[in-house]
Scaffold this active site. Structure first.
Site, PDB file in Angstrom:
ATOM      1  N   ARG A  45      65.345 -31.462  35.784  1.00  0.00           N
ATOM      2  CA  ARG A  45      66.150 -32.184  34.805  1.00  0.00           C
ATOM      3  C   ARG A  45      65.817 -33.293  35.113  1.00  0.00           C
ATOM      4  O   ARG A  45      65.933 -33.763  33.370  1.00  0.00           O
ATOM      5  CB  ARG A  45      67.042 -32.390  36.150  1.00  0.00           C
ATOM      6  CG  ARG A  45      68.049 -31.544  36.685  1.00  0.00           C
ATOM      7  CD  ARG A  45      69.225 -31.654  37.639  1.00  0.00           C
ATOM      8  NE  ARG A  45      68.993 -32.447  39.500  1.00  0.00           N
ATOM      9  CZ  ARG A  45      68.353 -31.759  40.054  1.00  0.00           C
ATOM     10  NH1 ARG A  45      68.635 -30.327  40.061  1.00  0.00           N
ATOM     11  NH2 ARG A  45      68.300 -32.542  40.763  1.00  0.00           N
ATOM     12  N   LYS A 135      83.071 -42.711  31.812  1.00  0.00           N
ATOM     13  CA  LYS A 135      83.106 -41.772  31.119  1.00  0.00           C
ATOM     14  C   LYS A 135      83.820 -41.269  32.655  1.00  0.00           C
ATOM     15  O   LYS A 135      82.749 -41.630  33.893  1.00  0.00           O
ATOM     16  CB  LYS A 135      82.191 -40.738  30.848  1.00  0.00           C
ATOM     17  CG  LYS A 135      82.678 -39.762  30.229  1.00  0.00           C
ATOM     18  CD  LYS A 135      82.482 -38.674  29.346  1.00  0.00           C
ATOM     19  CE  LYS A 135      82.155 -37.489  30.642  1.00  0.00           C
ATOM     20  NZ  LYS A 135      81.362 -36.156  30.277  1.00  0.00           N
ATOM     21  N   GLU A 176      88.539 -38.800  29.234  1.00  0.00           N
ATOM     22  CA  GLU A 176      88.196 -37.699  28.413  1.00  0.00           C
ATOM     23  C   GLU A 176      88.700 -36.473  29.452  1.00  0.00           C
ATOM     24  O   GLU A 176      88.964 -36.153  30.249  1.00  0.00           O
ATOM     25  CB  GLU A 176      87.176 -37.439  29.027  1.00  0.00           C
ATOM     26  CG  GLU A 176      86.453 -36.191  28.206  1.00  0.00           C
ATOM     27  CD  GLU A 176      85.359 -35.522  28.581  1.00  0.00           C
ATOM     28  OE1 GLU A 176      84.686 -35.720  29.600  1.00  0.00           O
ATOM     29  OE2 GLU A 176      84.729 -34.583  28.226  1.00  0.00           O
ATOM     30  N   LYS A 218      88.664 -39.881  24.265  1.00  0.00           N
ATOM     31  CA  LYS A 218      87.836 -38.542  24.438  1.00  0.00           C
ATOM     32  C   LYS A 218      88.416 -37.654  24.017  1.00  0.00           C
ATOM     33  O   LYS A 218      88.938 -37.320  25.805  1.00  0.00           O
ATOM     34  CB  LYS A 218      86.109 -38.888  25.484  1.00  0.00           C
ATOM     35  CG  LYS A 218      85.703 -37.377  25.523  1.00  0.00           C
ATOM     36  CD  LYS A 218      83.867 -37.788  25.062  1.00  0.00           C
ATOM     37  CE  LYS A 218      83.409 -36.417  25.351  1.00  0.00           C
ATOM     38  NZ  LYS A 218      81.776 -36.642  25.722  1.00  0.00           N
TER      39      LYS A 218
HETATM   40  P1  13P Z   1      80.788 -30.477  24.848  1.00  0.00           P
HETATM   41  O1  13P Z   1      80.043 -31.464  24.317  1.00  0.00           O
HETATM   42  O2  13P Z   1      79.651 -29.301  25.960  1.00  0.00           O
HETATM   43  O3  13P Z   1      81.659 -30.021  25.717  1.00  0.00           O
HETATM   44  O4  13P Z   1      80.480 -31.392  26.736  1.00  0.00           O
HETATM   45  C1  13P Z   1      80.913 -32.739  26.515  1.00  0.00           C
HETATM   46  C2  13P Z   1      81.530 -33.793  27.886  1.00  0.00           C
HETATM   47  O5  13P Z   1      80.556 -34.995  27.725  1.00  0.00           O
HETATM   48  C3  13P Z   1      82.187 -33.197  28.953  1.00  0.00           C
HETATM   49  O6  13P Z   1      82.445 -33.935  30.095  1.00  0.00           O
END
Ligand code: 13P
Length: 345
Positions: A45, A135, A176, A218
């Site tokens: 990772r 986030k 998000e 987001k």
């Molecule tokens: P994806 O663009 O793969 O949907 O991931 C965005 C993301 O940060 C999900 O939390």
């Protein structure tokens, strides 16, 4: 404080740039590695995130990178910390602070995101390390009846609590609420559900005193479900996406960014391009109040991961693909992406 948060929020999407999410939790990252036969170890990772962060030219298209708790503490092979490398590349560091989702009791199939316990202390730690934004992701599944009011309210409230704490710590919250693509629903249903979710999120954000000028939204694009027999084209997706956002996102928000959600990488670029072109072409009275950009994980990483497959001798080609996808999305964000760009990665 408000001025600093607003400045950071605007900086993330300035100069046509967008965000790159490399904040997969260890189980999610391991799942993506396993599918390609890559070792599911901490060092694998670390090596993948080093490849990404040190990709030459990444900072031309990426204004901010979202890290994970393991990643923000890691270093490259020369023991230079990832945070130092990002700062040198002119990329703002962010951190995913939610602790993932769990089943919502009495709401079969629905999830609530956890992570509020001790969040104040964790945010202070990340801010002291050098993160400038955070986030938190909540997920909403469209089903015959759902998402339920209980699921929407629980997640909207939690997102708002997180966002207020992030701002208190001096971090710009990326909020998000992801309405998932899976299912047979139509694009119209996705639009209606997303509008309801966004309105609930902003109502809760206001209740909790979140400063709208110092956050980033987001969201998913408005799309037909993956199993819907009618797969709408670019024009319908653009219309539904812009209509929904206009109806639900306050003008005070400084930036709206799209997640990719499992769309193919080139399709995500094509859709972002169409949405951006329509938004930029709009006559003054229809101009959007917020800039639109991208915050992709899979739609930038996946093609590069498929090249890398854990092999050092593939690293340069994987980095070139990663930066290619980032640049395609920077072009798309400005309505300047063309499919023939894909011929010369
Ligand atoms: P994806 O663009 O793969 O949907 O991931 C965005 C993301 O940060 C999900 O939390």
């Amino acid at each position: 404080m408000i001025g600093t948060l607003a400045r950071i929020a605007r900086q993330l999407v300035a100069d046509g740039k967008g965000l790159l999410a490399i904040d997969e939790s260890n189980p999610t990252c391991n799942r993506r590695f396993a599918a390609l036969g890559i070792a599911q170890t901490e060092d694998a990772r670390r090596a993948w995130r080093e490849l990404i962060i040190t990709a030459p030219g990444l900072g031309d298209a990426i204004g901010g990178v979202i890290l994970y708790d393991e990643t923000i503490r890691q270093s490259d092979r020369n023991r230079v910390g990832f945070l130092d490398l990002l700062a040198k590349a002119g990329i703002v560091a962010g951190i995913k602070v939610d602790a993932g989702t769990t089943d919502l009791p009495r709401c079969p199939g629905e999830k609530v995101t956890e992570g509020l316990d001790r969040l104040r202390q964790r945010l202070a730690t990340y801010a002291a390390m050098g993160a400038r934004f955070a986030k938190w992701r909540a997920v909403f599944t469209i089903s015959a009846q759902g998402p339920s009011e209980g699921c929407i309210m629980a997640n909207a409230h939690t997102l708002a609590r997180y966002a207020a704490l992030a701002q208190e710590a001096g971090l710009v919250p990326v909020i998000e609420p992801e309405v998932l693509m899976a299912g047979p629903h139509t694009i119209g249903r996705c639009a209606a559900v997303t509008q309801t979710v966004l309105r609930a999120v902003f109502a809760q954000a206001c209740e909790q005193g979140v400063i709208l000028e110092g956050m980033v939204l987001k969201t998913a694009m408005i799309l037909p479900g993956t199993d819907c027999p009618v797969q709408d084209g670019l024009e319908e997706v653009t219309t539904a996406t812009l209509t929904t956002l206009r109806r639900a996102v306050p003008a005070a928000v400084p930036a709206v960014v799209f997640l990719s959600g499992g769309q193919g990488a080139t399709l995500a670029s094509a859709r972002l391009n169409d949405i951006s072109r329509r938004a930029l072409d709009a006559r003054a009275e229809h101009a959007l109040p917020w800039p639109l950009s991208f915050s992709f994980a899979r739609a930038i990483q996946q093609p590069a991961l498929e090249i890398w497959r854990g092999r050092d001798d593939h690293a340069a080609a994987a980095q070139a693909m990663l930066v290619h996808r980032a640049r395609c999305n920077r072009a798309a964000r400005q309505g300047q992406y063309r499919p023939d760009m894909e011929l010369a990665p």
